[in-house]
Design a protein around this motif. Structure first.
Motif, PDB file in Angstrom:
ATOM      1  N   ALA A 127       0.830  -1.204   0.000  1.00 50.52           N
ATOM      2  CA  ALA A 127       0.000   0.000   0.000  1.00 50.52           C
ATOM      3  C   ALA A 127       0.862   1.252   0.000  1.00 50.52           C
ATOM      4  CB  ALA A 127      -0.941  -0.005   1.202  1.00 50.52           C
ATOM      5  N   LYS A 128       1.943   1.248   0.785  1.00 52.47           N
ATOM      6  CA  LYS A 128       2.852   2.396   0.798  1.00 52.47           C
ATOM      7  C   LYS A 128       3.416   2.635  -0.597  1.00 52.47           C
ATOM      8  CE  LYS A 128       7.440   3.876   2.401  1.00 52.47           C
ATOM      9  NZ  LYS A 128       7.326   5.115   1.746  1.00 52.47           N
ATOM     10  N   ALA A 182       1.408   6.810  -6.738  1.00 50.20           N
ATOM     11  CA  ALA A 182       0.314   7.725  -7.088  1.00 50.20           C
ATOM     12  C   ALA A 182       0.705   9.188  -6.846  1.00 50.20           C
ATOM     13  CB  ALA A 182      -0.940   7.381  -6.291  1.00 50.20           C
ATOM     14  N   LYS A 183       1.575   9.420  -5.872  1.00 52.65           N
ATOM     15  CA  LYS A 183       2.035  10.777  -5.558  1.00 52.65           C
ATOM     16  C   LYS A 183       3.275  11.168  -6.367  1.00 52.65           C
ATOM     17  CE  LYS A 183       0.448  10.997  -0.781  1.00 52.65           C
ATOM     18  NZ  LYS A 183       0.880  11.095   0.617  1.00 52.65           N
ATOM     19  N   GLY A 184       3.794  10.228  -7.159  1.00 53.79           N
ATOM     20  CA  GLY A 184       5.001  10.509  -7.929  1.00 53.79           C
ATOM     21  C   GLY A 184       6.270  10.435  -7.109  1.00 53.79           C
TER      22      GLY A 184
END
Length: 155
Positions: free
Chosen positions: A98-99, A105-107
């Motif tokens: 998940a991390k 997703a945040k780049g």
């Protein structure tokens, strides 16, 4: 569903919407799916890539880090919507996966340990050592690692 984990009751499946056809789950098959991970203890949503986000891609047989997802997905039909309740013992890698997904997703680059010496010739770091020292950078995932007996719904 002849998987041993389904037979042992470690994974339970509830079909929310039936699919249109069974897809043979063979190695190298690329699938795209949406997911929502919810703590069974209190209903808190940990991760959700739907709606409005891109589906996650997985290729069967490529050793996805969270094997239980592949195991669940192999039981599904095309366009099926299902809920899976997964026992904690099968989720040991969930927080790390998940991390990574959140960081992507945040780049962000998940491989950086955050240590100022990172990258110097004599510096070595262990992801597990860094995680124990600094946490994952997400309070809910740090809690997930600490709480025993917490299962998750993946749907």
């Amino acid at each position: 569903m002849t998987s041993p984990n389904f037979v042992k009751g470690l994974i339970e499946k509830e079909i929310v919407k039936h699919g249109s056809q069974l897809i043979e789950a063979v190695d190298e098959t690329k699938i795209k799916f949406f997911y929502r991970t919810v703590k069974t203890s209190d209903g808190t949503v940990l991760d959700d890539n739907f709606p409005g986000k891109e589906p996650l891609e997985l290729i069967y047989g490529k050793q996805f880090k969270l094997e239980v997802w592949e195991e669940c997905l192999k039981t599904m039909e095309l366009h099926e919507v299902a809920r899976f309740t997964v026992q904690r013992e099968l989720l040991s890698c969930y927080a790390l996966v998940a991390k990574s997904l959140r960081d992507i997703a945040k780049g962000k680059d998940s491989s950086n340990c955050g240590d100022r010496e990172h990258g110097s010739g004599d510096h070595h770091c262990c992801g597990m050592q860094n995680m124990l020292k600094n946490g994952l950078g997400y309070a809910d995932l740090d809690e997930f690692l600490k709480v025993r007996g917490m299962g998750a719904l993946i749907g």
